[in-house]
Write a protein that holds these residues in place. Structure first.
Motif, PDB file in Angstrom:
ATOM      1  N   ASP A 140       0.822  -1.196   0.000  1.00  0.00           N
ATOM      2  CA  ASP A 140       0.000   0.000   0.000  1.00  0.00           C
ATOM      3  C   ASP A 140       0.863   1.255   0.000  1.00  0.00           C
ATOM      4  OD1 ASP A 140      -2.343  -1.328  -0.118  1.00  0.00           O
ATOM      5  OD2 ASP A 140      -2.816  -1.198   2.011  1.00  0.00           O
ATOM      6  N   ARG A 141       1.962   1.217   0.824  1.00  0.00           N
ATOM      7  CA  ARG A 141       2.816   2.391   0.884  1.00  0.00           C
ATOM      8  C   ARG A 141       3.497   2.633  -0.451  1.00  0.00           C
ATOM      9  NH1 ARG A 141       4.093   0.670   6.225  1.00  0.00           N
ATOM     10  NH2 ARG A 141       5.944  -0.419   5.480  1.00  0.00           N
ATOM     11  N   SER A 142       3.820   1.521  -1.146  1.00  0.00           N
ATOM     12  CA  SER A 142       4.515   1.676  -2.422  1.00  0.00           C
ATOM     13  C   SER A 142       3.618   2.354  -3.450  1.00  0.00           C
ATOM     14  CB  SER A 142       4.974   0.307  -2.951  1.00  0.00           C
ATOM     15  OG  SER A 142       3.849  -0.485  -3.321  1.00  0.00           O
ATOM     16  N   LYS A 143       2.324   2.182  -3.289  1.00  0.00           N
ATOM     17  CA  LYS A 143       1.408   2.838  -4.214  1.00  0.00           C
ATOM     18  C   LYS A 143       1.367   4.336  -3.970  1.00  0.00           C
ATOM     19  CE  LYS A 143      -1.777  -1.114  -4.542  1.00  0.00           C
ATOM     20  NZ  LYS A 143      -3.134  -1.569  -4.227  1.00  0.00           N
ATOM     21  N   GLY A 144       1.606   4.723  -2.696  1.00  0.00           N
ATOM     22  CA  GLY A 144       1.535   6.124  -2.345  1.00  0.00           C
ATOM     23  C   GLY A 144       0.130   6.487  -1.931  1.00  0.00           C
ATOM     24  N   SER A 145       0.042   7.256  -0.820  1.00  0.00           N
ATOM     25  CA  SER A 145      -1.280   7.624  -0.333  1.00  0.00           C
ATOM     26  C   SER A 145      -2.038   8.459  -1.355  1.00  0.00           C
ATOM     27  CB  SER A 145      -1.148   8.392   0.992  1.00  0.00           C
ATOM     28  OG  SER A 145      -0.390   9.570   0.804  1.00  0.00           O
ATOM     29  N   GLY A 146      -1.277   9.287  -2.122  1.00  0.00           N
ATOM     30  CA  GLY A 146      -1.950  10.107  -3.124  1.00  0.00           C
ATOM     31  C   GLY A 146      -2.654   9.279  -4.168  1.00  0.00           C
ATOM     32  N   SER A 147      -2.009   8.190  -4.637  1.00  0.00           N
ATOM     33  CA  SER A 147      -2.619   7.353  -5.662  1.00  0.00           C
ATOM     34  C   SER A 147      -3.816   6.601  -5.098  1.00  0.00           C
ATOM     35  CB  SER A 147      -1.592   6.370  -6.227  1.00  0.00           C
ATOM     36  OG  SER A 147      -1.119   5.497  -5.224  1.00  0.00           O
ATOM     37  N   LEU A 148      -3.732   6.201  -3.839  1.00  0.00           N
ATOM     38  CA  LEU A 148      -4.873   5.509  -3.213  1.00  0.00           C
ATOM     39  C   LEU A 148      -6.063   6.451  -3.075  1.00  0.00           C
ATOM     40  CD1 LEU A 148      -3.073   3.460  -0.404  1.00  0.00           C
ATOM     41  CD2 LEU A 148      -4.098   2.561  -2.490  1.00  0.00           C
ATOM     42  N   VAL A 149      -5.789   7.672  -2.639  1.00  0.00           N
ATOM     43  CA  VAL A 149      -6.864   8.664  -2.521  1.00  0.00           C
ATOM     44  C   VAL A 149      -7.498   8.909  -3.883  1.00  0.00           C
ATOM     45  CG1 VAL A 149      -7.381  11.080  -2.012  1.00  0.00           C
ATOM     46  CG2 VAL A 149      -5.874   9.793  -0.494  1.00  0.00           C
ATOM     47  N   SER A 150      -6.665   9.026  -4.903  1.00  0.00           N
ATOM     48  CA  SER A 150      -7.182   9.258  -6.260  1.00  0.00           C
ATOM     49  C   SER A 150      -8.042   8.097  -6.725  1.00  0.00           C
ATOM     50  CB  SER A 150      -6.018   9.452  -7.235  1.00  0.00           C
ATOM     51  OG  SER A 150      -5.263  10.578  -6.886  1.00  0.00           O
ATOM     52  N   ARG A 151      -7.577   6.872  -6.436  1.00  0.00           N
ATOM     53  CA  ARG A 151      -8.323   5.686  -6.883  1.00  0.00           C
ATOM     54  C   ARG A 151      -9.695   5.613  -6.215  1.00  0.00           C
ATOM     55  NH1 ARG A 151      -8.711   0.683  -4.735  1.00  0.00           N
ATOM     56  NH2 ARG A 151      -6.897   0.910  -3.374  1.00  0.00           N
ATOM     57  N   VAL A 152      -9.726   5.815  -4.902  1.00  0.00           N
ATOM     58  CA  VAL A 152     -11.001   5.749  -4.180  1.00  0.00           C
ATOM     59  C   VAL A 152     -11.909   6.904  -4.599  1.00  0.00           C
ATOM     60  CG1 VAL A 152     -12.094   5.856  -1.908  1.00  0.00           C
ATOM     61  CG2 VAL A 152      -9.976   4.565  -2.209  1.00  0.00           C
ATOM     62  N   GLY A 153     -11.326   8.104  -4.682  1.00  0.00           N
ATOM     63  CA  GLY A 153     -12.124   9.263  -5.071  1.00  0.00           C
ATOM     64  C   GLY A 153     -12.708   9.122  -6.472  1.00  0.00           C
ATOM     65  N   GLU A 154     -11.894   8.599  -7.398  1.00  0.00           N
ATOM     66  CA  GLU A 154     -12.370   8.424  -8.769  1.00  0.00           C
ATOM     67  C   GLU A 154     -13.485   7.392  -8.836  1.00  0.00           C
ATOM     68  OE1 GLU A 154     -12.770   9.078 -12.790  1.00  0.00           O
ATOM     69  OE2 GLU A 154     -11.766  10.239 -11.215  1.00  0.00           O
ATOM     70  N   SER A 155     -13.356   6.320  -8.058  1.00  0.00           N
ATOM     71  CA  SER A 155     -14.396   5.287  -8.043  1.00  0.00           C
ATOM     72  C   SER A 155     -15.724   5.856  -7.562  1.00  0.00           C
ATOM     73  CB  SER A 155     -13.956   4.133  -7.137  1.00  0.00           C
ATOM     74  OG  SER A 155     -14.992   3.170  -7.026  1.00  0.00           O
ATOM     75  N   LEU A 156     -15.674   6.631  -6.488  1.00  0.00           N
ATOM     76  CA  LEU A 156     -16.902   7.231  -5.948  1.00  0.00           C
ATOM     77  C   LEU A 156     -17.445   8.298  -6.891  1.00  0.00           C
ATOM     78  CD1 LEU A 156     -15.869   7.553  -2.191  1.00  0.00           C
ATOM     79  CD2 LEU A 156     -17.507   5.943  -3.165  1.00  0.00           C
ATOM     80  N   ARG A 157     -16.535   9.077  -7.469  1.00  0.00           N
ATOM     81  CA  ARG A 157     -16.972  10.139  -8.390  1.00  0.00           C
ATOM     82  C   ARG A 157     -17.714   9.557  -9.596  1.00  0.00           C
ATOM     83  NH1 ARG A 157     -12.627  12.315  -8.578  1.00  0.00           N
ATOM     84  NH2 ARG A 157     -12.956  14.203  -7.367  1.00  0.00           N
ATOM     85  N   GLN A 158     -17.157   8.491 -10.161  1.00  0.00           N
ATOM     86  CA  GLN A 158     -17.804   7.867 -11.316  1.00  0.00           C
ATOM     87  C   GLN A 158     -19.142   7.247 -10.940  1.00  0.00           C
ATOM     88  OE1 GLN A 158     -16.922   8.192 -14.472  1.00  0.00           O
ATOM     89  NE2 GLN A 158     -15.266   9.505 -13.714  1.00  0.00           N
ATOM     90  N   ALA A 159     -19.218   6.696  -9.720  1.00  0.00           N
ATOM     91  CA  ALA A 159     -20.480   6.112  -9.263  1.00  0.00           C
ATOM     92  C   ALA A 159     -21.563   7.176  -9.143  1.00  0.00           C
ATOM     93  CB  ALA A 159     -20.277   5.412  -7.922  1.00  0.00           C
ATOM     94  N   ILE A 160     -21.160   8.371  -8.726  1.00  0.00           N
ATOM     95  CA  ILE A 160     -22.121   9.468  -8.582  1.00  0.00           C
ATOM     96  C   ILE A 160     -22.505  10.032  -9.954  1.00  0.00           C
ATOM     97  CG2 ILE A 160     -22.428  11.822  -7.706  1.00  0.00           C
ATOM     98  CD1 ILE A 160     -20.590  11.006  -5.353  1.00  0.00           C
ATOM     99  N   LEU A 161     -21.494  10.312 -10.787  1.00  0.00           N
ATOM    100  CA  LEU A 161     -21.768  10.926 -12.086  1.00  0.00           C
ATOM    101  C   LEU A 161     -22.500   9.984 -13.038  1.00  0.00           C
ATOM    102  CD1 LEU A 161     -18.422  12.867 -12.716  1.00  0.00           C
ATOM    103  CD2 LEU A 161     -20.593  13.751 -11.841  1.00  0.00           C
ATOM    104  N   SER A 162     -22.327   8.673 -12.829  1.00  0.00           N
ATOM    105  CA  SER A 162     -23.013   7.702 -13.689  1.00  0.00           C
ATOM    106  C   SER A 162     -24.448   7.462 -13.255  1.00  0.00           C
ATOM    107  CB  SER A 162     -22.250   6.368 -13.683  1.00  0.00           C
ATOM    108  OG  SER A 162     -22.327   5.752 -12.397  1.00  0.00           O
ATOM    109  N   GLY A 163     -24.830   7.994 -12.096  1.00  0.00           N
ATOM    110  CA  GLY A 163     -26.193   7.820 -11.619  1.00  0.00           C
ATOM    111  C   GLY A 163     -26.390   6.655 -10.683  1.00  0.00           C
ATOM    112  N   GLN A 164     -25.312   5.943 -10.355  1.00  0.00           N
ATOM    113  CA  GLN A 164     -25.428   4.839  -9.397  1.00  0.00           C
ATOM    114  C   GLN A 164     -25.936   5.358  -8.056  1.00  0.00           C
ATOM    115  OE1 GLN A 164     -21.914   2.414  -9.032  1.00  0.00           O
ATOM    116  NE2 GLN A 164     -22.566   1.540  -7.081  1.00  0.00           N
ATOM    117  N   TYR A 165     -25.482   6.562  -7.718  1.00  0.00           N
ATOM    118  CA  TYR A 165     -25.999   7.260  -6.543  1.00  0.00           C
ATOM    119  C   TYR A 165     -26.615   8.565  -7.015  1.00  0.00           C
ATOM    120  CZ  TYR A 165     -23.096   4.050  -3.803  1.00  0.00           C
ATOM    121  OH  TYR A 165     -22.520   2.932  -3.248  1.00  0.00           O
TER     122      TYR A 165
END
Length: 267
Positions: A30-55
């Motif tokens: 996890d550390r090798s990925k970098g906290s920034g990349s993890l935040v981006s991955r989670v944020g992008e997943s949620l953002r797409q779920a919202i913009l796609s109408g899932q939420y």
């Protein structure tokens, strides 16, 4: 019976060690990925779920605990990802109730930010990064007591701006200039001065009208600065370089996320 116990004990011990090793390996991964990349991955997943109408607007997102389990990340990563969504106006956090989706107009969000300006800011951040990483390391080794005090004073001014709900841009620039000055190599400060106020583009990431999000963002910058300032004060040149790298690379990641969002909004 004793023989069975003696035989079982090493196996249990090996199992515990194996489990512990797997846990350490996962943490290292996890550390090798970098906290920034993890935040981006989670944020992008949620953002797409919202913009796609899932939420939809008014829907409640999964709890913080559920999000950490789903994405296999820490609570800190989830909180930073949610903070990014809040700054985009996609969600709101209701104390004691949870995270709720707001009505979002992607086209309107895109019009609020100049894509060319964001790209230019990213270019400035990229050229600043190697220069200021080295400046932080040299400042840790060379700073005088007076220069150390000046750095602390600039850091204190940033906190004062945050507490009085004022822009931190000028104080931020003063801090980076004070660190450059502490290298006792005038070319570092001359480089920053040649860029002017453009070296501190971060205030455009979150609109001034979003007071809560702007304050949260400024506090994040203040925490990143604090790691740099403390390392310089401790004369720890490697820690100072690492802290400056985390700060500027983190800023690049935030701008790349914004630029990517703009591209997706206007595609």
């Amino acid at each position: 019976m004793n023989r069975e116990f003696r035989n079982a004990a090493p196996l249990n011990g090996m199992r515990i060690k194996a489990d512990a090793g797997a846990g350490v390996a996962m943490q290292v991964k996890d550390r090798s990925k970098g906290s920034g990349s993890l935040v981006s991955r989670v944020g992008e997943s949620l953002r797409q779920a919202i913009l796609s109408g899932q939420y939809s607007a008014g829907d409640k997102l999964p709890s913080e605990h559920e999000l950490t389990e789903t994405h296999s990340v820490s609570r800190t990563v989830v909180r930073e990802a949610v903070a990014a969504l809040r700054s985009d106006g996609l969600v709101e956090v209701r104390q004691g109730a949870g995270i709720f989706v707001l009505g979002a107009d992607p086209a309107l969000s895109a019009r609020k930010v100049d894509k060319a300006r964001v790209a230019s800011d990213l270019e400035v951040l990229e050229i600043r990064t190697p220069v200021e990483i080295e400046a932080a390391g040299l400042a840790a080794l060379r700073r005088s007591p007076a220069q150390e005090e000046a750095i602390f004073e600039c850091h204190r001014k940033i906190l004062q701006c945050i507490e009085s709900d004022q822009s931190i841009r000028d104080a931020d620039l003063e801090l980076h200039a004070a660190i450059a000055e502490a290298t006792n190599n005038p070319l570092f400060r001359q480089f920053l001065e040649s860029q002017g106020s453009a070296i501190i583009p971060q205030s455009r990431l979150v609109p001034e009208t979003r007071t809560a999000e702007q304050t949260a963002y400024r506090k994040l910058i203040h925490r990143e600065h604090e790691a740099i300032v403390v390392a310089i004060s401790d004369r720890d040149d490697q820690a100072a370089r690492n802290a400056m790298r985390d700060h500027l690379v983190g800023s690049q990641a935030r701008y790349r996320n914004l630029l990517r969002d703009l591209r997706s909004f206007t595609s």
